[in-house]
Motif scaffolding. Sequence first.
Motif, PDB file in Angstrom:
ATOM      1  N   GLU A   1      25.584  43.861  78.631  1.00 36.99           N
ATOM      2  CA  GLU A   1      24.504  44.594  77.979  1.00 36.99           C
ATOM      3  C   GLU A   1      23.639  43.647  77.165  1.00 36.99           C
ATOM      4  N   ALA A   2      24.279  42.643  76.578  1.00 36.33           N
ATOM      5  CA  ALA A   2      23.553  41.688  75.736  1.00 36.33           C
ATOM      6  C   ALA A   2      24.270  40.345  75.753  1.00 36.33           C
ATOM      7  N   LEU A   3      23.517  39.312  75.408  1.00 34.07           N
ATOM      8  CA  LEU A   3      24.076  37.963  75.271  1.00 34.07           C
ATOM      9  C   LEU A   3      23.446  37.352  74.032  1.00 34.07           C
ATOM     10  N   LEU A   4      24.281  36.854  73.126  1.00 35.90           N
ATOM     11  CA  LEU A   4      23.797  36.265  71.882  1.00 35.90           C
ATOM     12  C   LEU A   4      24.195  34.792  71.833  1.00 35.90           C
ATOM     13  N   VAL A   5      23.215  33.920  71.717  1.00 37.81           N
ATOM     14  CA  VAL A   5      23.486  32.495  71.566  1.00 37.81           C
ATOM     15  C   VAL A   5      23.341  32.144  70.085  1.00 37.81           C
ATOM     16  N   THR A   6      24.430  31.702  69.453  1.00 37.41           N
ATOM     17  CA  THR A   6      24.381  31.271  68.058  1.00 37.41           C
ATOM     18  C   THR A   6      24.071  29.777  68.050  1.00 37.41           C
ATOM     19  N   ARG A   7      23.053  29.382  67.277  1.00 34.50           N
ATOM     20  CA  ARG A   7      22.478  28.041  67.426  1.00 34.50           C
ATOM     21  C   ARG A   7      22.455  27.252  66.130  1.00 34.50           C
ATOM     22  N   SER A   8      23.441  27.518  65.261  1.00 30.69           N
ATOM     23  CA  SER A   8      23.586  26.758  64.027  1.00 30.69           C
ATOM     24  C   SER A   8      22.285  26.801  63.224  1.00 30.69           C
ATOM     25  N   GLU A   9      21.734  25.633  62.895  1.00 32.83           N
ATOM     26  CA  GLU A   9      20.542  25.580  62.044  1.00 32.83           C
ATOM     27  C   GLU A   9      19.306  26.140  62.740  1.00 32.83           C
ATOM     28  N   GLN A  10      19.383  26.365  64.064  1.00 30.62           N
ATOM     29  CA  GLN A  10      18.249  26.949  64.788  1.00 30.62           C
ATOM     30  C   GLN A  10      18.289  28.472  64.806  1.00 30.62           C
ATOM     31  N   GLY A  11      19.296  29.079  64.212  1.00 27.59           N
ATOM     32  CA  GLY A  11      19.373  30.529  64.155  1.00 27.59           C
ATOM     33  C   GLY A  11      20.122  31.137  65.324  1.00 27.59           C
ATOM     34  N   MET A  12      19.726  32.336  65.724  1.00 26.22           N
ATOM     35  CA  MET A  12      20.397  33.072  66.794  1.00 26.22           C
ATOM     36  C   MET A  12      19.355  33.663  67.733  1.00 26.22           C
ATOM     37  N   THR A  13      19.692  33.674  69.025  1.00 23.19           N
ATOM     38  CA  THR A  13      18.781  34.236  70.018  1.00 23.19           C
ATOM     39  C   THR A  13      19.515  35.281  70.841  1.00 23.19           C
ATOM     40  N   LEU A  14      18.949  36.494  70.866  1.00 21.99           N
ATOM     41  CA  LEU A  14      19.547  37.625  71.564  1.00 21.99           C
ATOM     42  C   LEU A  14      18.782  37.876  72.864  1.00 21.99           C
ATOM     43  N   PHE A  15      19.547  38.126  73.937  1.00 19.96           N
ATOM     44  CA  PHE A  15      18.947  38.448  75.228  1.00 19.96           C
ATOM     45  C   PHE A  15      19.471  39.802  75.693  1.00 19.96           C
ATOM     46  N   THR A  16      18.554  40.736  75.957  1.00 13.58           N
ATOM     47  CA  THR A  16      18.893  42.079  76.424  1.00 13.58           C
ATOM     48  C   THR A  16      17.879  42.488  77.480  1.00 13.58           C
ATOM     49  N   ASP A  17      17.947  43.747  77.897  1.00 14.68           N
ATOM     50  CA  ASP A  17      16.939  44.275  78.819  1.00 14.68           C
ATOM     51  C   ASP A  17      15.545  44.224  78.211  1.00 14.68           C
ATOM     52  N   GLU A  18      15.477  44.219  76.875  1.00 14.70           N
ATOM     53  CA  GLU A  18      14.185  44.180  76.196  1.00 14.70           C
ATOM     54  C   GLU A  18      13.586  42.778  76.186  1.00 14.70           C
ATOM     55  N   GLY A  19      14.379  41.780  76.601  1.00 19.02           N
ATOM     56  CA  GLY A  19      13.888  40.406  76.621  1.00 19.02           C
ATOM     57  C   GLY A  19      14.580  39.539  75.589  1.00 19.02           C
ATOM     58  N   ARG A  20      13.847  38.583  75.056  1.00 18.47           N
ATOM     59  CA  ARG A  20      14.371  37.610  74.099  1.00 18.47           C
ATOM     60  C   ARG A  20      13.945  37.989  72.685  1.00 18.47           C
ATOM     61  N   GLN A  21      14.912  37.975  71.757  1.00 20.48           N
ATOM     62  CA  GLN A  21      14.618  38.197  70.337  1.00 20.48           C
ATOM     63  C   GLN A  21      15.335  37.114  69.548  1.00 20.48           C
ATOM     64  N   HIS A  22      14.594  36.469  68.656  1.00 21.57           N
ATOM     65  CA  HIS A  22      15.147  35.326  67.925  1.00 21.57           C
ATOM     66  C   HIS A  22      15.053  35.564  66.420  1.00 21.57           C
ATOM     67  N   ILE A  23      16.049  35.053  65.702  1.00 21.76           N
ATOM     68  CA  ILE A  23      16.009  35.080  64.240  1.00 21.76           C
ATOM     69  C   ILE A  23      16.390  33.697  63.740  1.00 21.76           C
ATOM     70  N   ASP A  24      15.619  33.184  62.787  1.00 21.11           N
ATOM     71  CA  ASP A  24      15.903  31.871  62.227  1.00 21.11           C
ATOM     72  C   ASP A  24      17.125  31.927  61.326  1.00 21.11           C
ATOM     73  N   ALA A  25      17.763  30.772  61.157  1.00 23.92           N
ATOM     74  CA  ALA A  25      18.935  30.699  60.291  1.00 23.92           C
ATOM     75  C   ALA A  25      18.549  30.978  58.848  1.00 23.92           C
ATOM     76  N   GLN A  26      19.473  31.574  58.103  1.00 25.05           N
ATOM     77  CA  GLN A  26      19.269  31.774  56.682  1.00 25.05           C
ATOM     78  C   GLN A  26      19.272  30.412  55.986  1.00 25.05           C
ATOM     79  N   ALA A  27      18.386  30.216  55.027  1.00 22.04           N
ATOM     80  CA  ALA A  27      18.285  28.927  54.340  1.00 22.04           C
ATOM     81  C   ALA A  27      19.348  28.831  53.250  1.00 22.04           C
TER      82      ALA A  27
END
Length: 309
Positions: free
Chosen positions: A227-253
């Motif tokens: 249903e979804a795939l989440l790539v956790t990217r350390s200092e680059q934040g997290m990127t979620l992939f779903t049917d809706e496409g790509r959604q990204h959030i930057d890492a908390q400072a």
Amino acid sequence: MTSFPSEAVARIRVLVVGDLMLDRYWFGEVERISPEAPVPVVRVAKREDRLGGAANVARNIVSLGARATLVGVVGDDEAGRRIAALAQQEGIDARLIVDPQLPTTLKMRVMGRQQQLLRVDFEETPDGGCLDTLRGDVEALVAQHDMVVLSDYAKGALARVEGLVQAARTAGVPVLVDPKGHAYRRYVGATIITPNRAEMTDAVGRWNTEAELEERAQRLRGELSLEALLVTRSEQGMTLFTDEGRQHIDAQAHEVFDVSGAGDTVLAALAVTRAAGLPWFEAVKWANRAGGVVVGKLGTSVVTAGELT
């Protein structure tokens, strides 16, 4: 960002299955170099044990206000009994499978002046009989829970993960997987997998652009029926992939003090917020915030709902 759904989370039950380990810390002061070899001498002043691996995921789930049942394999030894005692103290419903022939996975860290100087690991792989028992326990418990979390540290407890995913699917319970290795076909039918940057590279190869990552991630998601795939990217934040496409959030400072167990915290926060009814990306935002808080703590630690809000 919505408010943290504390009331809904309090009604959630999460079944955590995976590799259990005991994180043992020896804290001390370094005042001289050994005359026997060019290494520091640590005068140990404090010892501390913490739940690690899948047990740390369960610990974080309870800390966030939900209920956790923990299934995994330990040895008939001091470390295994220590895991059982700590789980009870944390309010975790631990259903531990004891293998008399197996040493409990133990990671012993020697800390000097709040810095890790040495880590010593004790571990072996559980046998087939334990894995049969583990699957039977999961099949008996899964329908009583709102979410299943499979925490794979490549120590052998999830060597037959396909059957565990199928048991959850049969019961209609969503499955979150923290994967290991590159053989991701093992996770076919899970609801979501959460590889970190290095694990995603192992699975799909190196990418040069975000568009290339998205194409590979969506292809992998389709191949595994996720249903979804989440790539956790350390200092680059997290990127979620779903049917809706790509959604990204930057890492908390935040100042990064120790990343040990941060993935466990992220997985726990994602599990409880998604089970509480939040959309995927809202759940990812809370998981990102939880990860940002926990890296500011020493060793395998937890985050509370209060810290997130």
